[in-house]
Motif scaffolding. Structure first.
Motif, PDB file in Angstrom:
ATOM      1  N   GLY A 143       0.812  -1.204   0.000  1.00 21.71           N
ATOM      2  CA  GLY A 143       0.000   0.000   0.000  1.00 21.71           C
ATOM      3  C   GLY A 143       0.850   1.260   0.000  1.00 21.71           C
ATOM      4  O   GLY A 143       0.534   2.236  -0.694  1.00 21.71           O
ATOM      5  N   ALA A 144       1.948   1.236   0.766  1.00 20.30           N
ATOM      6  CA  ALA A 144       2.845   2.393   0.796  1.00 20.30           C
ATOM      7  C   ALA A 144       3.556   2.580  -0.541  1.00 20.30           C
ATOM      8  O   ALA A 144       3.690   3.700  -1.036  1.00 20.30           O
ATOM      9  N   LEU A 145       4.012   1.476  -1.140  1.00 16.34           N
ATOM     10  CA  LEU A 145       4.700   1.555  -2.432  1.00 16.34           C
ATOM     11  C   LEU A 145       3.771   2.073  -3.524  1.00 16.34           C
ATOM     12  O   LEU A 145       4.152   2.934  -4.324  1.00 16.34           O
ATOM     13  N   ALA A 146       2.554   1.539  -3.563  1.00 19.04           N
ATOM     14  CA  ALA A 146       1.631   1.887  -4.637  1.00 19.04           C
ATOM     15  C   ALA A 146       1.049   3.295  -4.481  1.00 19.04           C
ATOM     16  O   ALA A 146       0.713   3.933  -5.483  1.00 19.04           O
ATOM     17  N   GLY A 147       0.953   3.772  -3.241  1.00 22.02           N
ATOM     18  CA  GLY A 147       0.300   5.053  -3.029  1.00 22.02           C
ATOM     19  C   GLY A 147       1.226   6.225  -2.803  1.00 22.02           C
ATOM     20  O   GLY A 147       0.755   7.347  -2.614  1.00 22.02           O
ATOM     21  N   ARG A 148       2.547   5.990  -2.855  1.00 22.17           N
ATOM     22  CA  ARG A 148       3.474   7.052  -2.450  1.00 22.17           C
ATOM     23  C   ARG A 148       3.466   8.235  -3.410  1.00 22.17           C
ATOM     24  O   ARG A 148       3.841   9.338  -3.019  1.00 22.17           O
ATOM     25  N   ARG A 149       3.064   8.062  -4.692  1.00 24.61           N
ATOM     26  CA  ARG A 149       3.049   9.175  -5.633  1.00 24.61           C
ATOM     27  C   ARG A 149       1.795  10.027  -5.476  1.00 24.61           C
ATOM     28  O   ARG A 149       1.861  11.240  -5.305  1.00 24.61           O
ATOM     29  N   ARG A 150       0.635   9.380  -5.550  1.00 19.54           N
ATOM     30  CA  ARG A 150      -0.617  10.140  -5.552  1.00 19.54           C
ATOM     31  C   ARG A 150      -1.070  10.497  -4.144  1.00 19.54           C
ATOM     32  O   ARG A 150      -1.695  11.535  -3.943  1.00 19.54           O
ATOM     33  N   ARG A 151      -0.813   9.631  -3.181  1.00 16.68           N
ATOM     34  CA  ARG A 151      -1.266   9.865  -1.822  1.00 16.68           C
ATOM     35  C   ARG A 151      -0.109   9.616  -0.855  1.00 16.68           C
ATOM     36  O   ARG A 151      -0.129   8.655  -0.071  1.00 16.68           O
ATOM     37  N   PRO A 152       0.901  10.458  -0.877  1.00 19.46           N
ATOM     38  CA  PRO A 152       2.090  10.215  -0.057  1.00 19.46           C
ATOM     39  C   PRO A 152       1.809  10.227   1.443  1.00 19.46           C
ATOM     40  O   PRO A 152       2.442   9.492   2.197  1.00 19.46           O
ATOM     41  N   VAL A 153       0.849  11.053   1.889  1.00 20.55           N
ATOM     42  CA  VAL A 153       0.540  11.107   3.317  1.00 20.55           C
ATOM     43  C   VAL A 153      -0.056   9.783   3.779  1.00 20.55           C
ATOM     44  O   VAL A 153       0.328   9.233   4.827  1.00 20.55           O
ATOM     45  N   LEU A 154      -1.004   9.244   2.999  1.00 20.81           N
ATOM     46  CA  LEU A 154      -1.595   7.945   3.337  1.00 20.81           C
ATOM     47  C   LEU A 154      -0.537   6.854   3.274  1.00 20.81           C
ATOM     48  O   LEU A 154      -0.496   5.966   4.144  1.00 20.81           O
ATOM     49  N   ALA A 155       0.321   6.900   2.260  1.00 23.22           N
ATOM     50  CA  ALA A 155       1.384   5.908   2.142  1.00 23.22           C
ATOM     51  C   ALA A 155       2.303   5.947   3.354  1.00 23.22           C
ATOM     52  O   ALA A 155       2.690   4.897   3.889  1.00 23.22           O
ATOM     53  N   ALA A 156       2.640   7.140   3.809  1.00 27.20           N
ATOM     54  CA  ALA A 156       3.507   7.268   4.978  1.00 27.20           C
ATOM     55  C   ALA A 156       2.818   6.751   6.235  1.00 27.20           C
ATOM     56  O   ALA A 156       3.456   6.151   7.106  1.00 27.20           O
ATOM     57  N   ALA A 157       1.513   6.980   6.337  1.00 30.27           N
ATOM     58  CA  ALA A 157       0.769   6.477   7.493  1.00 30.27           C
ATOM     59  C   ALA A 157       0.766   4.951   7.511  1.00 30.27           C
ATOM     60  O   ALA A 157       0.939   4.327   8.572  1.00 30.27           O
ATOM     61  N   LEU A 158       0.569   4.331   6.340  1.00 32.75           N
ATOM     62  CA  LEU A 158       0.625   2.868   6.256  1.00 32.75           C
ATOM     63  C   LEU A 158       2.009   2.360   6.655  1.00 32.75           C
ATOM     64  O   LEU A 158       2.136   1.341   7.346  1.00 32.75           O
ATOM     65  N   LEU A 159       3.024   3.077   6.231  1.00 29.89           N
ATOM     66  CA  LEU A 159       4.381   2.702   6.598  1.00 29.89           C
ATOM     67  C   LEU A 159       4.589   2.852   8.109  1.00 29.89           C
ATOM     68  O   LEU A 159       5.313   2.063   8.726  1.00 29.89           O
ATOM     69  N   GLY A 160       3.945   3.846   8.713  1.00 27.01           N
ATOM     70  CA  GLY A 160       4.015   4.008  10.159  1.00 27.01           C
ATOM     71  C   GLY A 160       3.382   2.835  10.889  1.00 27.01           C
ATOM     72  O   GLY A 160       3.920   2.360  11.903  1.00 27.01           O
ATOM     73  N   VAL A 161       2.242   2.349  10.386  1.00 31.91           N
ATOM     74  CA  VAL A 161       1.612   1.171  10.991  1.00 31.91           C
ATOM     75  C   VAL A 161       2.532  -0.040  10.857  1.00 31.91           C
ATOM     76  O   VAL A 161       2.696  -0.832  11.804  1.00 31.91           O
TER      77      VAL A 161
END
Length: 435
Positions: free
Chosen positions: A160-178
């Motif tokens: 999820g973090a890899l796929a979303g890091r371009r369009r939704r970097p904040v969400l991707a970072a949050a997933l990476l935090g989890v």
């Protein structure tokens, strides 16, 4: 003006899901699903009633928490406390029932991660073959399911973090935090947001990880009895156990080598049990030093790619950055003091990205090399050290075979890391023009 053949935008726009309509793609996808089921579902399902696996530690820790005890009172639970809280609902039912429910949850995570990588790679024929081949044929899937490991869930978060890091970097970072709050090593991937100057995403990711790690620790200290930290934290320094496949593990084995052709050193034999294990000072120094060197070298290689200004090569702004991100995962599996066989599940996005890229280039020689690397990374426990034990037992009777079988994955992981960084830099390698 033509775009780079590896540009993600071109792949999605030209070879999107429409290119998979028709009976042949559906037949191929069905074949992969059946193959995945035969190889990675039926066999693990047979073991669910005979072993609690690693899931037993999660379950017992959650059960302790539900009755007001400390999750860390379970000797085998050496994870951040969030995992015990997540498994809490499963501990409300008998272990056998919880084991089956966790098994199906893990399968769902594997399927969703495969779908996510397929979409991330462009949802075309090459992506289908790459993802289907890796998820169906590569090893470690069965190992994760038999053990009841948390890795399938962690893989889904990373995808999820890899796929979303371009369009939704904040969400991707949050997933990476989890993901970081489940196992600490994904924090290394925050380097990607730092390198790109995405300060808001970085802050959200670090804050998410901090709250999910420190919050449960603080609540445990305030309301639960001791211990308030894992009792086997010394185990995190590393172990020379033969099935620990990282570079620090190789360094620890070199620091405590077999002295003759007899039984393996005691630290090698007991190094797969966290309770009470502690490396000798010399081995601990070798393990931590090699970990630091790999992390530093990997970070420098990734930063060199991600900080390259726009315009200096289209691959850097397309698939080149994708290669840099999966390279960070390869850095972690190579550098981690503890990196068991089932940790190679996290290499699946990198392997799929590499295979899809080589397919589009029609680089058949490169595909052969990639297949060898994938097989070595994910099956070597069976075909290397497993064969050694079958012929020589847990002894040092054949030193060359022993050191080869216990160092093979680390060597292949290092080779994969170098390859990924070379692709990220747009260097000439095992490639052939598709035009």
């Amino acid at each position: 003006m033509s775009a780079s053949p590896d540009s993600s935008s071109q792949v999605v726009s030209q070879a999107g899901p429409r290119g998979l309509r028709g009976p042949r793609p559906r037949l191929l996808a069905t074949a992969f699903v059946l193959l995945f089921g035969l190889l990675n579902v039926i066999t693990p399902a047979r073991f669910l009633g005979s072993t609690g696996g690693d899931f037993r530690h999660y379950y017992d820790a959650a059960a302790e928490w539900l009755v007001g005890g400390s999750p860390f009172s379970v000797p085998g639970f050496d994870y951040p406390p969030l995992l015990a809280y997540l498994v809490g609902p499963f501990a409300l039912v008998p272990l056998e029932t919880a084991r089956v429910a966790w098994f199906f949850l893990s399968l769902l995570c594997l399927v969703l991660s495969a779908w996510g990588v397929w979409r991330w790679l462009g949802a075309d024929w090459a992506a289908l073959v790459a993802v289907g081949g890796v998820w169906s044929l590569a090893g470690t899937v069965r190992e994760n399911l038999v053990l009841g490991q948390v890795n399938p869930l962690l893989l889904l978060l990373l995808v999820g973090a890899l796929a979303g890091r371009r369009r939704r970097p904040v969400l991707a970072a949050a997933l990476l935090g989890v993901a970081t709050a489940l196992k600490l090593w994904p924090a290394f991937l925050f380097l990607g947001f730092l390198a790109k100057g995405q300060k808001r995403a970085l802050a959200v990711g670090v804050l998410t990880a901090g709250c999910l790690i420190l919050g449960p620790l603080l609540l445990g200290r305030l309301f639960l009895p001791p211990p308030h930290l894992p009792v086997s934290s010394g185990y995190w320094m590393g172990t020379p156990a033969p099935l620990n496949f990282s570079l620090p593990a190789v360094a620890a084995r070199l620091a405590e080598p077999p002295v003759d052709s007899g039984n393996l050193p005691a630290s090698w034999l007991s190094g797969n049990v966290a309770k009470g294990f502690r490396l000798a000072p010399k081995a601990a120094l070798a393990s931590l030093a090699s970990c630091f060197v790999v992390l530093l070298a990997g970070a420098l290689g990734v930063l060199r790619t991600l900080r390259r200004p726009r315009g200096r090569g289209s691959e850097t702004n397309g698939r080149g950055e994708d290669f840099a991100w999966v390279a960070m995962i390869a850095v972690c599996t190579l550098a981690a003091p503890i990196s068991w066989y089932h940790y190679q599940l996290f290499q699946f996005p990198a392997l799929a990205l590499l295979v899809a890229t080589l397919l589009r280039r029609r680089a058949w020689g490169g595909l052969g090399v990639a297949a060898v690397v994938a097989a070595g990374l994910t099956w070597s426990q069976v075909f290397a050290f497993g064969l050694y034990v079958e012929h020589h037992g847990w002894t040092a009777a054949s030193p060359i075979a022993l050191w080869t079988s216990t160092s093979l994955v680390a060597g292949l992981n290092a080779g994969l890391l170098i390859w990924l960084l070379a692709e990220a830099q747009g260097l000439k390698g095992l490639r052939r023009s598709s035009g």
